[in-house]
Design an enzyme around this catalytic site. Structure first.
Site, PDB file in Angstrom:
ATOM      1  N   PHE A 150       0.809  -1.217   0.000  1.00 24.29           N
ATOM      2  CA  PHE A 150       0.000   0.000   0.000  1.00 24.29           C
ATOM      3  C   PHE A 150       0.848   1.277   0.000  1.00 24.29           C
ATOM      4  O   PHE A 150       0.316   2.386   0.078  1.00 24.29           O
ATOM      5  CB  PHE A 150      -0.946   0.003   1.216  1.00 24.29           C
ATOM      6  CG  PHE A 150      -0.261  -0.176   2.549  1.00 24.29           C
ATOM      7  CD1 PHE A 150       0.311   0.903   3.214  1.00 24.29           C
ATOM      8  CD2 PHE A 150      -0.166  -1.437   3.134  1.00 24.29           C
ATOM      9  CE1 PHE A 150       0.955   0.741   4.431  1.00 24.29           C
ATOM     10  CE2 PHE A 150       0.472  -1.606   4.362  1.00 24.29           C
ATOM     11  CZ  PHE A 150       1.034  -0.513   5.006  1.00 24.29           C
TER      12      PHE A 150
ATOM     13  N   ARG B 198      -1.465   7.933  21.414  1.00 20.51           N
ATOM     14  CA  ARG B 198      -1.795   6.713  20.635  1.00 20.51           C
ATOM     15  C   ARG B 198      -3.116   6.102  21.113  1.00 20.51           C
ATOM     16  O   ARG B 198      -3.895   5.592  20.311  1.00 20.51           O
ATOM     17  CB  ARG B 198      -0.677   5.669  20.755  1.00 20.51           C
ATOM     18  CG  ARG B 198       0.605   5.973  19.993  1.00 20.51           C
ATOM     19  CD  ARG B 198       0.551   5.823  18.492  1.00 20.51           C
ATOM     20  NE  ARG B 198       0.323   4.498  17.998  1.00 20.51           N
ATOM     21  CZ  ARG B 198       0.504   4.145  16.714  1.00 20.51           C
ATOM     22  NH1 ARG B 198       0.931   5.034  15.825  1.00 20.51           N
ATOM     23  NH2 ARG B 198       0.236   2.942  16.317  1.00 20.51           N
TER      24      ARG B 198
ATOM     25  N   ARG C 144      -9.669   7.314  15.329  1.00 20.89           N
ATOM     26  CA  ARG C 144      -9.680   6.518  14.093  1.00 20.89           C
ATOM     27  C   ARG C 144     -10.959   5.688  13.981  1.00 20.89           C
ATOM     28  O   ARG C 144     -11.506   5.518  12.895  1.00 20.89           O
ATOM     29  CB  ARG C 144      -8.446   5.626  14.051  1.00 20.89           C
ATOM     30  CG  ARG C 144      -7.172   6.429  13.770  1.00 20.89           C
ATOM     31  CD  ARG C 144      -5.927   5.611  14.021  1.00 20.89           C
ATOM     32  NE  ARG C 144      -4.751   6.209  13.416  1.00 20.89           N
ATOM     33  CZ  ARG C 144      -3.539   5.662  13.476  1.00 20.89           C
ATOM     34  NH1 ARG C 144      -3.345   4.519  14.116  1.00 20.89           N
ATOM     35  NH2 ARG C 144      -2.507   6.250  12.896  1.00 20.89           N
TER      36      ARG C 144
ATOM     37  N   ASN D 272      -7.145   7.054   8.096  1.00 17.46           N
ATOM     38  CA  ASN D 272      -7.418   7.007   9.539  1.00 17.46           C
ATOM     39  C   ASN D 272      -7.167   8.338  10.252  1.00 17.46           C
ATOM     40  O   ASN D 272      -6.922   8.379  11.448  1.00 17.46           O
ATOM     41  CB  ASN D 272      -6.650   5.853  10.184  1.00 17.46           C
ATOM     42  CG  ASN D 272      -5.164   5.906   9.879  1.00 17.46           C
ATOM     43  OD1 ASN D 272      -4.673   6.910   9.374  1.00 17.46           O
ATOM     44  ND2 ASN D 272      -4.458   4.845  10.209  1.00 17.46           N
TER      45      ASN D 272
ATOM     46  N   HIS E 212      -2.007  10.775  12.444  1.00 22.76           N
ATOM     47  CA  HIS E 212      -0.751  10.054  12.679  1.00 22.76           C
ATOM     48  C   HIS E 212      -0.252  10.426  14.070  1.00 22.76           C
ATOM     49  O   HIS E 212      -0.357  11.581  14.475  1.00 22.76           O
ATOM     50  CB  HIS E 212       0.314  10.457  11.655  1.00 22.76           C
ATOM     51  CG  HIS E 212       1.699  10.024  12.056  1.00 22.76           C
ATOM     52  ND1 HIS E 212       2.174   8.764  11.779  1.00 22.76           N
ATOM     53  CD2 HIS E 212       2.668  10.653  12.757  1.00 22.76           C
ATOM     54  CE1 HIS E 212       3.399   8.651  12.296  1.00 22.76           C
ATOM     55  NE2 HIS E 212       3.721   9.785  12.888  1.00 22.76           N
TER      56      HIS E 212
HETATM   57  P1  IDP Z   1       0.310   3.784  12.471  1.00 20.70           P
HETATM   58  O1  IDP Z   1      -0.087   5.013  11.671  1.00 20.70           O
HETATM   59  O2  IDP Z   1      -0.806   3.293  13.354  1.00 20.70           O
HETATM   60  O3  IDP Z   1       1.622   3.965  13.216  1.00 20.70           O
HETATM   61  P2  IDP Z   1       1.775   2.277  10.454  1.00 20.70           P
HETATM   62  O4  IDP Z   1       1.929   0.780  10.415  1.00 20.70           O
HETATM   63  O5  IDP Z   1       2.964   3.092  10.820  1.00 20.70           O
HETATM   64  O6  IDP Z   1       0.531   2.590  11.420  1.00 20.70           O
HETATM   65  O7  IDP Z   1       1.239   2.708   9.027  1.00 20.70           O
HETATM   66  C1  IDP Z   1       1.244   4.048   8.601  1.00 20.70           C
HETATM   67  C2  IDP Z   1      -0.054   4.355   7.875  1.00 20.70           C
HETATM   68  O8  IDP Z   1      -0.165   3.514   6.717  1.00 20.70           O
HETATM   69  C3  IDP Z   1      -1.330   4.033   8.673  1.00 20.70           C
HETATM   70  O9  IDP Z   1      -1.698   5.047   9.571  1.00 20.70           O
HETATM   71  C4  IDP Z   1      -2.343   3.839   7.568  1.00 20.70           C
HETATM   72  O10 IDP Z   1      -2.789   5.095   7.038  1.00 20.70           O
HETATM   73  C5  IDP Z   1      -1.518   3.131   6.499  1.00 20.70           C
HETATM   74  N1  IDP Z   1      -1.595   1.671   6.610  1.00 20.70           N
HETATM   75  C6  IDP Z   1      -0.965   0.884   7.523  1.00 20.70           C
HETATM   76  N2  IDP Z   1      -1.229  -0.425   7.327  1.00 20.70           N
HETATM   77  C7  IDP Z   1      -2.055  -0.460   6.254  1.00 20.70           C
HETATM   78  C8  IDP Z   1      -2.669  -1.554   5.537  1.00 20.70           C
HETATM   79  O11 IDP Z   1      -2.528  -2.756   5.866  1.00 20.70           O
HETATM   80  N3  IDP Z   1      -3.438  -1.211   4.475  1.00 20.70           N
HETATM   81  C9  IDP Z   1      -3.632   0.078   4.080  1.00 20.70           C
HETATM   82  N4  IDP Z   1      -3.073   1.129   4.711  1.00 20.70           N
HETATM   83  C10 IDP Z   1      -2.285   0.861   5.780  1.00 20.70           C
HETATM   84 MG    MG Z   2       3.598   4.265  12.496  1.00 21.15          MG
END
Ligand code: IDP
Ligand code: MG
Length: 165
Positions: A58, A90, A107, A121, A124
């Protein structure tokens, strides 16, 4: 422990006029906002911010998402500072996947998964102190933060810059 954490209200949050709601939710933490600005995210900044995810399927859509190609081309960046800032923020954000996130989290309440599979979502937040340092230094210059978070140095440079005419 006093900590700092980077928060981004992502382009979907701005497009959906959620800024006020998100800031209100975050005020429950009683943390201090010590830096804030609106940023038009360049590809370089987006790629540096999400460098750890570059092998994910993605990734391409994620870069477009954070650059605002699906919504508005802007992000609100903030630094929150105070007791246990990273986990406190968080917790209110909720899980990465908006469908799995607690419905009363930011979220869970406001996020969605697009038909393309992007997790839109809304917010960040840094995951740990090391990431927080890397991200805050990426998004903010020392003079843009009202407290001294990390050591700084003085550099002398002759640069051309845009000024008010
Ligand atoms: P986080 O934002 O909760 O720390 P991360 O794994 O760092 O999560 O991922 C960064 C961003 O990438 C997420 O906030 C989301 O927007 C997107 N994302 C993460 N995992 C997925 C997925 O499996 N499918 C689609 N988008 C994803
Ligand atoms: Mg992250």
């Amino acid at each position: 422990m006093t900590q700092q954490t980077l928060v981004l209200i992502k382009p979907d949050g701005l497009k959906k006029s959620l800024t006020g709601n998100v800031l209100t939710r975050l005020s429950e933490t009683k943390l201090d906002i010590v830096a804030a600005k609106i940023v038009k995210v360049s590809r370089e900044l987006a790629e540096k911010h999400y460098a750890a995810l570059k092998d994910k399927p993605f990734y391409g859509d994620l870069i477009k998402y954070i650059m605002g190609e699906y919504h508005k081309k802007k992000v609100m960046a903030l630094v929150y500072w105070g007791e246990d800032a990273i986990n406190n923020v968080r917790k209110i954000c909720g899980s990465t996947n908006p469908e799995e996130a607690d419905p009363v989290s930011i979220r869970g309440a406001y996020g969605r998964i697009t038909t393309k599979g992007v997790y839109e979502n809304v917010i960040h937040a840094s995951t740990n102190a090391q990431e927080a340092e890397r991200e805050i230094k990426l998004w903010f210059q020392p003079d843009e933060v009202i407290v001294d978070l990390y050591p700084t140095k003085i550099i002398k440079e002759k640069i051309e810059r845009r000024a008010w005419a």
